[in-house]
Design a protein around this motif. Structure first.
Motif, PDB file in Angstrom:
ATOM      1  N   THR A   1       1.180  11.166   5.201  1.00  0.00           N
ATOM      2  CA  THR A   1       2.467  10.691   4.694  1.00  0.00           C
ATOM      3  C   THR A   1       2.517  10.632   3.177  1.00  0.00           C
ATOM      4  N   GLY A   2       1.387  10.876   2.506  1.00  0.00           N
ATOM      5  CA  GLY A   2       1.393  10.845   1.053  1.00  0.00           C
ATOM      6  C   GLY A   2       0.017  11.142   0.488  1.00  0.00           C
ATOM      7  N   ALA A   3      -0.023  11.483  -0.782  1.00  0.00           N
ATOM      8  CA  ALA A   3      -1.280  11.695  -1.496  1.00  0.00           C
ATOM      9  C   ALA A   3      -1.023  11.420  -2.976  1.00  0.00           C
ATOM     10  N   TYR A   4      -2.034  10.913  -3.676  1.00  0.00           N
ATOM     11  CA  TYR A   4      -1.816  10.474  -5.048  1.00  0.00           C
ATOM     12  C   TYR A   4      -3.161  10.235  -5.738  1.00  0.00           C
ATOM     13  N   ARG A   5      -3.112  10.128  -7.053  1.00  0.00           N
ATOM     14  CA  ARG A   5      -4.288   9.874  -7.888  1.00  0.00           C
ATOM     15  C   ARG A   5      -4.509   8.373  -8.006  1.00  0.00           C
ATOM     16  N   VAL A   6      -5.789   7.922  -7.908  1.00  0.00           N
ATOM     17  CA  VAL A   6      -6.104   6.505  -8.094  1.00  0.00           C
ATOM     18  C   VAL A   6      -7.033   6.267  -9.279  1.00  0.00           C
ATOM     19  N   LEU A   7      -7.607   7.345  -9.845  1.00  0.00           N
ATOM     20  CA  LEU A   7      -8.495   7.210 -11.003  1.00  0.00           C
ATOM     21  C   LEU A   7      -8.465   8.506 -11.794  1.00  0.00           C
ATOM     22  N   SER A   8      -8.305   8.394 -13.124  1.00  0.00           N
ATOM     23  CA  SER A   8      -8.246   9.566 -13.987  1.00  0.00           C
ATOM     24  C   SER A   8      -9.078   9.337 -15.238  1.00  0.00           C
ATOM     25  N   GLY A   9      -9.420  10.452 -15.912  1.00  0.00           N
ATOM     26  CA  GLY A   9     -10.061  10.366 -17.212  1.00  0.00           C
ATOM     27  C   GLY A   9     -11.508   9.940 -17.197  1.00  0.00           C
ATOM     28  N   THR A  10     -12.189  10.085 -16.071  1.00  0.00           N
ATOM     29  CA  THR A  10     -13.601   9.715 -15.975  1.00  0.00           C
ATOM     30  C   THR A  10     -14.438  10.974 -15.794  1.00  0.00           C
ATOM     31  N   ARG A  11     -15.746  10.802 -15.623  1.00  0.00           N
ATOM     32  CA  ARG A  11     -16.652  11.946 -15.626  1.00  0.00           C
ATOM     33  C   ARG A  11     -17.480  12.029 -14.346  1.00  0.00           C
ATOM     34  N   GLN A  12     -17.422  13.133 -13.695  1.00  0.00           N
ATOM     35  CA  GLN A  12     -18.329  13.475 -12.600  1.00  0.00           C
ATOM     36  C   GLN A  12     -18.488  12.324 -11.606  1.00  0.00           C
ATOM     37  N   ASN A  13     -17.372  11.938 -11.014  1.00  0.00           N
ATOM     38  CA  ASN A  13     -17.394  10.844 -10.036  1.00  0.00           C
ATOM     39  C   ASN A  13     -17.978  11.350  -8.736  1.00  0.00           C
ATOM     40  N   CYS A  14     -19.172  10.899  -8.449  1.00  0.00           N
ATOM     41  CA  CYS A  14     -19.913  11.436  -7.302  1.00  0.00           C
ATOM     42  C   CYS A  14     -19.681  10.576  -6.068  1.00  0.00           C
ATOM     43  N   ALA A  15     -20.495   9.570  -5.864  1.00  0.00           N
ATOM     44  CA  ALA A  15     -20.306   8.716  -4.694  1.00  0.00           C
ATOM     45  C   ALA A  15     -19.691   7.386  -5.136  1.00  0.00           C
ATOM     46  N   GLY A  16     -19.969   6.331  -4.389  1.00  0.00           N
ATOM     47  CA  GLY A  16     -19.390   5.029  -4.675  1.00  0.00           C
ATOM     48  C   GLY A  16     -19.494   4.169  -3.437  1.00  0.00           C
ATOM     49  N   GLY A  17     -18.526   3.308  -3.212  1.00  0.00           N
ATOM     50  CA  GLY A  17     -18.538   2.450  -2.033  1.00  0.00           C
ATOM     51  C   GLY A  17     -17.302   1.574  -1.991  1.00  0.00           C
ATOM     52  N   ARG A  18     -16.951   1.124  -0.797  1.00  0.00           N
ATOM     53  CA  ARG A  18     -15.800   0.243  -0.642  1.00  0.00           C
ATOM     54  C   ARG A  18     -16.255  -1.207  -0.719  1.00  0.00           C
ATOM     55  N   THR A  19     -15.341  -2.076  -1.094  1.00  0.00           N
ATOM     56  CA  THR A  19     -15.639  -3.498  -1.164  1.00  0.00           C
ATOM     57  C   THR A  19     -14.951  -4.234  -0.019  1.00  0.00           C
ATOM     58  N   PRO A  20     -15.417  -5.445   0.314  1.00  0.00           N
ATOM     59  CA  PRO A  20     -14.762  -6.224   1.372  1.00  0.00           C
ATOM     60  C   PRO A  20     -13.340  -6.624   1.021  1.00  0.00           C
ATOM     61  N   TRP A  21     -12.986  -6.580  -0.282  1.00  0.00           N
ATOM     62  CA  TRP A  21     -11.614  -6.923  -0.688  1.00  0.00           C
ATOM     63  C   TRP A  21     -10.758  -5.671  -0.872  1.00  0.00           C
ATOM     64  N   ASN A  22     -11.204  -4.583  -0.256  1.00  0.00           N
ATOM     65  CA  ASN A  22     -10.403  -3.355  -0.147  1.00  0.00           C
ATOM     66  C   ASN A  22     -10.128  -2.670  -1.481  1.00  0.00           C
ATOM     67  N   THR A  23     -11.175  -2.533  -2.289  1.00  0.00           N
ATOM     68  CA  THR A  23     -11.127  -1.650  -3.445  1.00  0.00           C
ATOM     69  C   THR A  23     -12.213  -0.596  -3.283  1.00  0.00           C
ATOM     70  N   TRP A  24     -12.082   0.476  -4.058  1.00  0.00           N
ATOM     71  CA  TRP A  24     -13.047   1.579  -4.021  1.00  0.00           C
ATOM     72  C   TRP A  24     -13.814   1.602  -5.340  1.00  0.00           C
ATOM     73  N   LEU A  25     -15.148   1.535  -5.259  1.00  0.00           N
ATOM     74  CA  LEU A  25     -15.993   1.640  -6.439  1.00  0.00           C
ATOM     75  C   LEU A  25     -16.362   3.099  -6.630  1.00  0.00           C
ATOM     76  N   SER A  26     -15.852   3.694  -7.689  1.00  0.00           N
ATOM     77  CA  SER A  26     -16.086   5.100  -7.978  1.00  0.00           C
ATOM     78  C   SER A  26     -17.124   5.193  -9.099  1.00  0.00           C
TER      79      SER A  26
END
Length: 386
Positions: free
Chosen positions: A118-143
């Motif tokens: 139903t949609g697609a969009y950017r959530v993070l810009s202007g950073t370098r080589q974002n490889c992995a990360g992880g989700r938090t219990p408060w529903n954010t994404w660590l990039s």
């Protein structure tokens, strides 16, 4: 020899067959009913997307790098990497990093309750080589930036709030992150040949703006006990964080990281190993080491991103290898769950389950072209174990 349950802090066998040896400390090779087949059975013929799956599973392409996501006007990013899913009302969102430098960042795809985009969009810009990360219990994404003196960025998968750089989580060649809501910490891997394993203790749980970065300290053996020690200078300058603490245990190329049930698992690509920390006893050990499997028989090579399912299975993506996602079960079976044909110059990234556990998302970072502009993001649907 004693055989211990994988999910109770032990080592695992391999589904390749019983070879009459041992894989790790006292664990015999496991031989499933059908050699090479795990709990979902053998892989079938490649489907129209070039993916080999067990019976009952189907795949579809969600997005391709450089092309608009079907049903939207948003152009999908290059080199899709780490990812996670988030509940969104009756639907859900899949967030995916972009491992390019410069630019990088992360994007999201939104699905309704039936799985339609139903949609697609950017959530993070202007950073370098974002490889992995992880989700938090408060529903954010660590990039996480996989560059020297890289940062962790906390992003909003719903696309409402601006991303925030989290300096207190340290500056190093970040890879993955895994939140532990019991101990109220976030574990972090480092993609260096002599990297460390870290945990970040926020001053206030749910707020990553301040806290303490610690390094795992242990001996050089493959198993033993561990402690944590503060990193004196999390900004990594002039001395790299991995060189600040005497006795910090070194790991060869930290990659994926996953927490569940008082255990944290993480992979190291330099030696094709899966490690596990028993957080209740403060002990660590190898859970999988492909060098101890007879030559050519290892079902899992090129270990990379890792996620878990509600059944307790681990799903580990291969960087190269046979371009497989392998499953490791609680009863110590290791076997391919899927394989991508015709993309040997790529790697599998970003495995993540939808909130209901019925769909698995992942990407082939470079697709059939072998270029970062050729990435493909997939969905697999089927009877995953509950």
């Amino acid at each position: 020899m004693e055989r211990r349950s994988f999910l109770r802090g032990a080592v695992i066998g391999t589904s390749a067959a019983a070879f009459g040896g041992t894989l790790m400390h006292g664990a015999a090779y496991a031989a499933p009913a059908q050699p090479g087949a795990g709990p979902y059975g053998a892989l079938g013929a490649a489907d129209a997307n070039g993916i080999l799956l067990p019976a009952g599973f189907t795949s579809r392409v969600i997005a391709r790098s450089g092309q608009t996501v079907p049903g939207t006007s948003y152009t999908w990013h290059s080199a899709p990497d780490g990812g996670a899913c988030f509940a969104d009302g009756t639907g859900w969102i899949y967030v995916s990093n972009s491992e390019i430098n410069p630019s990088g960042g992360a994007s999201a795809v939104r699905f309704d309750s039936a799985g339609a985009v139903t949609g697609a969009y950017r959530v993070l810009s202007g950073t370098r080589q974002n490889c992995a990360g992880g989700r938090t219990p408060w529903n954010t994404w660590l990039s996480c930036e996989e560059v020297s003196l890289g940062y962790v960025y906390e992003t909003d998968p719903y696309g409402v709030n601006a991303a925030v750089r989290r300096d207190a989580m340290g500056r190093f060649k970040h890879e993955a992150a895994a939140a532990d809501p019991v101990r109220k910490v976030v574990y972090l891997t480092e993609d260096e040949t002599n990297g460390c394993f870290y945990r970040f203790i926020p001053t206030t749980w749910g707020n990553l703006s301040a806290g303490t970065l610690q390094v795992l300290v242990a001996g050089s053996a493959a198993s033993g006990s561990f402690t944590w020690q503060n990193a004196p200078d999390p900004d990594g300058s002039p001395t790299a964080t991995r060189s600040q603490v005497s006795g910090a245990k070194k790991f060869n190329g930290g990659e994926g990281c996953h927490y569940a049930n008082d255990t944290v698992w993480f992979t190291t690509k330099g030696d094709n190993r899966l490690w596990q920390l028993n957080l209740a006893t403060n002990t660590y050990e190898l859970a999988y080491d492909d060098s101890l499997v007879p030559s050519g028989a290892a079902p899992l090579t090129g270990v990379d991103n890792v996620t878990g399912s509600s059944s307790g299975d681990l799903f580990i993506a291969e960087d190269g290898g046979n371009m497989e996602i392998c499953v490791i079960t609680p009863d110590d079976v290791v076997a391919p769950f899927l394989r991508i044909n015709g993309q040997s110059s790529s790697e599998i990234t970003g495995p993540a389950f939808s909130p209901d556990g019925r769909r698995l998302y992942f990407s082939s970072q470079r697709g059939t072209s072998g270029s970062s502009s050729g990435g493909i993001t997939y969905e697999v649907t089927g009877p995953f174990r509950a």
